[in-house]
Design an enzyme around this catalytic site. Structure first.
Site, short mmCIF file in Angstrom:
data_model
loop_
_atom_site.label_atom_id
_atom_site.label_comp_id
_atom_site.label_asym_id
_atom_site.label_seq_id
_atom_site.Cartn_x
_atom_site.Cartn_y
_atom_site.Cartn_z
N GLY A 45 -12.69 -153.41 75.14
CA GLY A 45 -13.37 -152.72 76.22
C GLY A 45 -14.20 -153.70 77.04
N SER A 112 -9.45 -158.95 72.77
CA SER A 112 -9.88 -158.72 74.14
C SER A 112 -11.40 -158.87 74.20
CB SER A 112 -9.39 -157.35 74.61
OG SER A 112 -9.50 -157.22 76.00
N TRP A 113 -12.13 -157.85 74.68
CA TRP A 113 -13.59 -157.94 74.63
C TRP A 113 -14.07 -158.18 73.20
CZ3 TRP A 113 -18.31 -158.76 76.07
CH2 TRP A 113 -19.39 -158.24 75.32
N ASP A 266 0.43 -161.84 78.72
CA ASP A 266 -0.81 -161.06 78.81
C ASP A 266 -1.36 -161.17 80.22
OD1 ASP A 266 -3.40 -160.01 78.64
OD2 ASP A 266 -3.72 -160.79 76.61
N HIS A 294 -0.69 -157.75 76.46
CA HIS A 294 -2.07 -157.74 75.98
C HIS A 294 -2.30 -156.81 74.80
CE1 HIS A 294 -6.43 -158.16 76.27
NE2 HIS A 294 -6.56 -156.85 76.30
#
Length: 330
Positions: A45, A112-113, A266, A294
């Site tokens: 996120g 990711s985050w 990605d 991703h």
């Protein structure tokens, strides 16, 4: 799409809510072996929350699996709140949770985050990290945020067009400001359409081959609002990272074993960031999945992540005898 390459579904063993201050309560859960290698899962996120499928990256006989929803995300409360919600708060929350669960050190797993937060936490508390498994690297640099907001149009002009055209023409010069204004508006008739459009844009660009289950999350307003609002809040504040960025602190982690899993195609978090991180991290292995984008649940990504947890299981069980072998996608 089958997920037979993951470990079997398991229930959580115990769960609860942790008061972390400023009115925030974090949902957490444990599954797997209470005497196993502790591992903490950091969702993306920011704002996406956790799901039961994420337990399945880990051998439940070998790992003590900790999942938690970051501030404002998932089952944590207050929902979609950006009040007292910064990277520094999340790092402190992880330490509070670690102590609450009486864990000395844990393996940090994030995508990711979640990879950004893993690095921020690791640099702040290296002595409490056994190692790292990271996916879809996002270093939180201004260039990466700019890529998400505008650069993606070079690959997904249709998805970006729908994202940009949600705003009136006079606001399209600053998409982030236009969206954030709406996402922070207290009226559902204002913030929910913006959240759905933001989430739809991200989902449409996340996988090499679109996943119907991920795209279905667009219709989940609870999920979409937390993801879009908190993500835009962090983007507008340079991810609340130090001015020199995360790469400047990598000297604190060079002795930690790490496996970086990156999809070749990605588009959300292009591979250049993973390559840059791997070059700065002496103890890291970069695993490039040749047929993935991703999303964590793309077949090649999830297989590489399971192999990474299996490899790290051996490394952490016998660190003096087992060298970190290169994990190759298959």
């Amino acid at each position: 799409m089958t997920r037979d390459d993951l470990f079997p579904e398991i229930p959580f063993r115990r769960s609860g809510f942790l008061e972390v201050g400023a009115g925030h309560r974090l949902y957490w859960e444990e599954s797997g072996n209470p005497a196993g290698i502790p591992v903490v899962f950091l969702h993306g996120g920011p704002g996406s929350g956790t799901s039961p499928a994420q337990r399945r990256f880990f051998d439940p006989a070998a790992y003590r699996i900790v999942l938690f929803d970051q501030r404002g995300a998932g089952r944590s409360t207050p929902h979609a709140s950006v009040h007292a919600n910064t990277t520094g708060h999340l790092v402190a929350d992880m330490e509070l949770l670690r102590r609450h669960l009486q864990i000395d050190s844990w393996l940090v797993f994030g995508g990711s985050w979640g990879s950004t937060l893993a690095l921020a936490y690791g640099q702040a508390h290296p002595n409490h990290c056994l190692g790292f498994i990271l996916r879809g690297i996002f270093l939180g640099r201004p260039s990466e945020v700019a890529w998400f907001l505008s650069g993606i149009r070079t690959v997904f002009p249709d998805a970006w067009g729908r994202f940009a055209e949600f705003l009136p023409p006079e606001e399209r010069g600053d998409l982030l400001d236009g969206y954030l204004t709406r996402l922070l508006d207290p009226r559902p008739e204002v913030h929910l359409p913006a959240a759905r459009r933001w989430g739809g844009y991200e989902a449409a660009c996340s996988a090499l081959v679109p996943d119907a289950r991920q795209l279905a999350e667009i219709d989940n307003d609870h999920h979409s609002l937390a993801l879009a609002r908190i993500e835009a809040h962090y983007f507008a504040n340079r991810l609340f990272l130090p001015p020199a960025g995360l790469l400047a602190g990598m000297d604190r982690l060079t002795r930690h074993p790490a496996i970086i899993v990156q999809g070749r195609y990605d588009v959300i978090c292009p591979m250049v960031s993973a390559d840059t991180l791997a070059r700065a991290w002496r103890g890291a292995e970069l695993v490039v999945v040749p047929d993935a984008g991703h999303a964590a649940m793309e077949p090649g990504i999830r297989r590489a992540l399971v192999r990474a947890t299996e490899q790290m299981k051996k490394v952490l069980a016998k660190p003096e005898a087992v060298a970190l072998e290169r994990v190759r996608p298959g």
